[in-house]
Design an enzyme around this catalytic site. Sequence first.
Site, PDB file in Angstrom:
ATOM      1  N   GLU A  24      28.062  16.647  -4.890  1.00 15.66           N
ATOM      2  CA  GLU A  24      28.392  16.556  -3.296  1.00 15.66           C
ATOM      3  C   GLU A  24      27.395  15.812  -2.782  1.00 15.66           C
ATOM      4  O   GLU A  24      27.694  15.008  -1.916  1.00 15.66           O
ATOM      5  CB  GLU A  24      27.934  18.289  -2.919  1.00 15.66           C
ATOM      6  CG  GLU A  24      27.811  18.313  -1.420  1.00 15.66           C
ATOM      7  CD  GLU A  24      27.817  19.717  -0.805  1.00 15.66           C
ATOM      8  OE1 GLU A  24      28.216  20.427  -1.390  1.00 15.66           O
ATOM      9  OE2 GLU A  24      27.306  19.796   0.127  1.00 15.66           O
TER      10      GLU A  24
ATOM     11  N   ARG B 265      34.317  19.382   1.965  1.00 17.32           N
ATOM     12  CA  ARG B 265      33.052  18.053   1.537  1.00 17.32           C
ATOM     13  C   ARG B 265      33.713  16.725   1.088  1.00 17.32           C
ATOM     14  O   ARG B 265      33.128  16.134   0.419  1.00 17.32           O
ATOM     15  CB  ARG B 265      32.136  18.504   0.385  1.00 17.32           C
ATOM     16  CG  ARG B 265      31.309  19.882   0.875  1.00 17.32           C
ATOM     17  CD  ARG B 265      30.478  20.052   1.758  1.00 17.32           C
ATOM     18  NE  ARG B 265      29.902  21.395   2.078  1.00 17.32           N
ATOM     19  CZ  ARG B 265      30.550  22.436   2.684  1.00 17.32           C
ATOM     20  NH1 ARG B 265      31.831  22.076   3.300  1.00 17.32           N
ATOM     21  NH2 ARG B 265      29.783  23.583   2.974  1.00 17.32           N
TER      22      ARG B 265
ATOM     23  N   SER C 295      22.900  21.515  -1.643  1.00 18.59           N
ATOM     24  CA  SER C 295      23.702  21.547  -2.834  1.00 18.59           C
ATOM     25  C   SER C 295      23.949  20.456  -3.498  1.00 18.59           C
ATOM     26  O   SER C 295      24.456  19.403  -2.879  1.00 18.59           O
ATOM     27  CB  SER C 295      25.039  22.229  -2.407  1.00 18.59           C
ATOM     28  OG  SER C 295      24.623  23.689  -1.727  1.00 18.59           O
TER      29      SER C 295
HETATM   30  C1  LIG Z   1      17.963  22.329   2.859  1.00 23.39           C
HETATM   31  C2  LIG Z   1      19.235  21.822   3.009  1.00 23.39           C
HETATM   32  C3  LIG Z   1      20.347  22.471   3.384  1.00 23.39           C
HETATM   33  C4  LIG Z   1      21.895  22.218   3.286  1.00 23.39           C
HETATM   34  N1  LIG Z   1      22.806  22.784   3.691  1.00 23.39           N
HETATM   35  C5  LIG Z   1      24.001  22.324   3.845  1.00 23.39           C
HETATM   36  C6  LIG Z   1      25.053  23.126   4.013  1.00 23.39           C
HETATM   37  O1  LIG Z   1      24.874  24.217   4.573  1.00 23.39           O
HETATM   38  N2  LIG Z   1      26.375  22.644   4.301  1.00 23.39           N
HETATM   39  C7  LIG Z   1      26.669  21.320   4.149  1.00 23.39           C
HETATM   40  O2  LIG Z   1      27.638  20.893   4.317  1.00 23.39           O
HETATM   41  N3  LIG Z   1      25.340  20.294   3.741  1.00 23.39           N
HETATM   42  C8  LIG Z   1      24.224  21.086   3.633  1.00 23.39           C
HETATM   43  N4  LIG Z   1      23.302  20.134   3.349  1.00 23.39           N
HETATM   44  C9  LIG Z   1      23.533  18.584   2.944  1.00 23.39           C
HETATM   45  C10 LIG Z   1      23.262  17.649   4.233  1.00 23.39           C
HETATM   46  O3  LIG Z   1      22.394  18.272   5.197  1.00 23.39           O
HETATM   47  C11 LIG Z   1      24.877  17.617   4.972  1.00 23.39           C
HETATM   48  O4  LIG Z   1      25.606  16.874   4.140  1.00 23.39           O
HETATM   49  C12 LIG Z   1      24.365  16.726   6.168  1.00 23.39           C
HETATM   50  O5  LIG Z   1      25.543  16.618   6.848  1.00 23.39           O
HETATM   51  C13 LIG Z   1      24.178  15.255   5.928  1.00 23.39           C
HETATM   52  O6  LIG Z   1      23.820  14.639   7.209  1.00 23.39           O
HETATM   53  P1  LIG Z   1      22.647  13.515   7.220  1.00 23.39           P
HETATM   54  O7  LIG Z   1      22.698  12.816   8.445  1.00 23.39           O
HETATM   55  O8  LIG Z   1      21.527  13.935   6.480  1.00 23.39           O
HETATM   56  O9  LIG Z   1      23.564  12.334   6.141  1.00 23.39           O
HETATM   57  P2  LIG Z   1      22.676  11.330   5.132  1.00 23.39           P
HETATM   58  O10 LIG Z   1      22.316  12.217   4.008  1.00 23.39           O
HETATM   59  O11 LIG Z   1      21.981  10.451   5.609  1.00 23.39           O
HETATM   60  O12 LIG Z   1      24.101  10.826   4.486  1.00 23.39           O
HETATM   61  C14 LIG Z   1      25.198  11.413   3.858  1.00 23.39           C
HETATM   62  C15 LIG Z   1      26.470  10.538   3.764  1.00 23.39           C
HETATM   63  O13 LIG Z   1      26.979  10.502   4.952  1.00 23.39           O
HETATM   64  C16 LIG Z   1      27.217   8.850   5.093  1.00 23.39           C
HETATM   65  N5  LIG Z   1      26.725   8.853   6.853  1.00 23.39           N
HETATM   66  C17 LIG Z   1      25.847   9.252   7.380  1.00 23.39           C
HETATM   67  N6  LIG Z   1      26.085   8.841   8.617  1.00 23.39           N
HETATM   68  C18 LIG Z   1      27.186   8.164   8.848  1.00 23.39           C
HETATM   69  C19 LIG Z   1      28.150   7.697   9.854  1.00 23.39           C
HETATM   70  N7  LIG Z   1      27.561   7.815  11.204  1.00 23.39           N
HETATM   71  N8  LIG Z   1      29.260   7.197   9.700  1.00 23.39           N
HETATM   72  C20 LIG Z   1      29.754   7.369   8.454  1.00 23.39           C
HETATM   73  N9  LIG Z   1      29.168   7.701   7.297  1.00 23.39           N
HETATM   74  C21 LIG Z   1      27.946   8.288   7.658  1.00 23.39           C
HETATM   75  C22 LIG Z   1      26.144   8.131   4.584  1.00 23.39           C
HETATM   76  O14 LIG Z   1      26.315   6.851   4.307  1.00 23.39           O
HETATM   77  C23 LIG Z   1      26.086   9.282   3.163  1.00 23.39           C
HETATM   78  O15 LIG Z   1      26.940   8.809   2.175  1.00 23.39           O
HETATM   79  C24 LIG Z   1      21.850  20.764   3.370  1.00 23.39           C
HETATM   80  C25 LIG Z   1      20.760  19.725   2.863  1.00 23.39           C
HETATM   81  C26 LIG Z   1      19.574  20.466   3.006  1.00 23.39           C
HETATM   82  C27 LIG Z   1      18.280  19.437   2.613  1.00 23.39           C
END
Ligand SMILES: Cc1cc2nc3c(=O)[nH]c(=O)nc-3n(C[C@H](O)[C@H](O)[C@H](O)COP(=O)(O)OP(=O)(O)OC[C@H]3O[C@@H](n4cnc5c(N)ncnc54)[C@H](O)[C@@H]3O)c2cc1C
Length: 298
Positions: free
Chosen positions: A291, A172, A221
């Site tokens: 995280e 992560r 998480s």
């Molecule tokens: C129910 C649930 C289950 C989950 N399960 C998991 C799991 O199993 N494993 C896991 O790893 N995570 C999990 N997550 C966390 C999350 O879904 C992941 O971290 C996901 O990859 C975040 O993507 P996002 O588009 O929502 O990013 P956002 O939440 O919108 O952004 C997260 C970070 O990434 C940055 N970011 C976004 N897009 C870009 C880009 N294009 N370039 C550079 N930086 C960028 C943002 O600035 C921020 O710092 C879970 C979340 C939920 C709600």
Amino acid sequence: MTSVADTARLRGRLLEHEPMAKHTSWRVGGLADHVFIPADIEDLSLFLHSLPAGQPVYWLGLGSNLLVRDGGIRGTVIATSGTLSGLRMTSETEVRVEAGVASAKVARFTVAHGLTGAQFLCGIPGTIGGALAMNAGAFGGETWDIVDSVETIDRHGQLRMRGPADYNIGYRRVEGPEDEWFVAAHLRLRKGDVADGKARIRSLLARRSQTQPVQMPNAGSIFKNPTGNYAARLIEDCGLKGVCEGDACVSEVHANFIVNRGQARAADIERLIDRVREHVERAKGVTLELEVRIVGEP
Ligand SMILES: Cc1cc2nc3c(=O)[nH]c(=O)nc-3n(C[C@H](O)[C@H](O)[C@H](O)COP(=O)(O)OP(=O)(O)OC[C@H]3O[C@@H](n4cnc5c(N)ncnc54)[C@H](O)[C@@H]3O)c2cc1C
């Protein structure tokens, strides 16, 4: 609008005073000064090129790993979800995917094309951009395991191709060039069986719905797992399941999740995060590392 960028040639949408609660899976967060939704990568490049220097820029995918504070964001948020949506095969085993595509869609698309290796993305409710930024992973798979190269954009709108060697990648954790973000990834996968791939996705999704509070707003998480242990186990051992600050509560289903029971504010969630971390540190001598990303003004 002109105070943000020269918008005359832009094709995307620029929103003002946009409630971030509409864009985060916790359903909390104050107003962002501006949110730009680019029409495509070229439009985004033009926007960033014309954005005055010193104007802070934040990136948003599906907001599923993000706590935006109640005071909102002073600056401009670039929103990729629903746009930057290109997804296509580039060879028999390679896929080009733009940053705004949902990770789950990539899992389904690759399986449908007879490829294996990306199924773990099926239950991660974010975009590929967010998965690249977080090195999102599940069930033994991690995003950067399947990355061949990425396309990035910098603060001036300059596009580049980069490889995994340009980043320091861990659990992560992804450290790379400052003020440079992901606009697309080239994923390299292996040939597999369509029926096996679909079955794997079904079984991963079933495991998730049994172990995660899928009905209530959350951000997955809260803390990373410390080496050799599980954050959820440490929090549960401290008897913190069900503990609340306002409407923000440690989930009864999964102790490393905080759910919004309805009216939680970002401040409630942040207070609860601090409380859990301090309690675990006192009782177990382990400092939990966040995280979830926290941004914005209190
Ligand atoms: C129910 C649930 C289950 C989950 N399960 C998991 C799991 O199993 N494993 C896991 O790893 N995570 C999990 N997550 C966390 C999350 O879904 C992941 O971290 C996901 O990859 C975040 O993507 P996002 O588009 O929502 O990013 P956002 O939440 O919108 O952004 C997260 C970070 O990434 C940055 N970011 C976004 N897009 C870009 C880009 N294009 N370039 C550079 N930086 C960028 C943002 O600035 C921020 O710092 C879970 C979340 C939920 C709600």
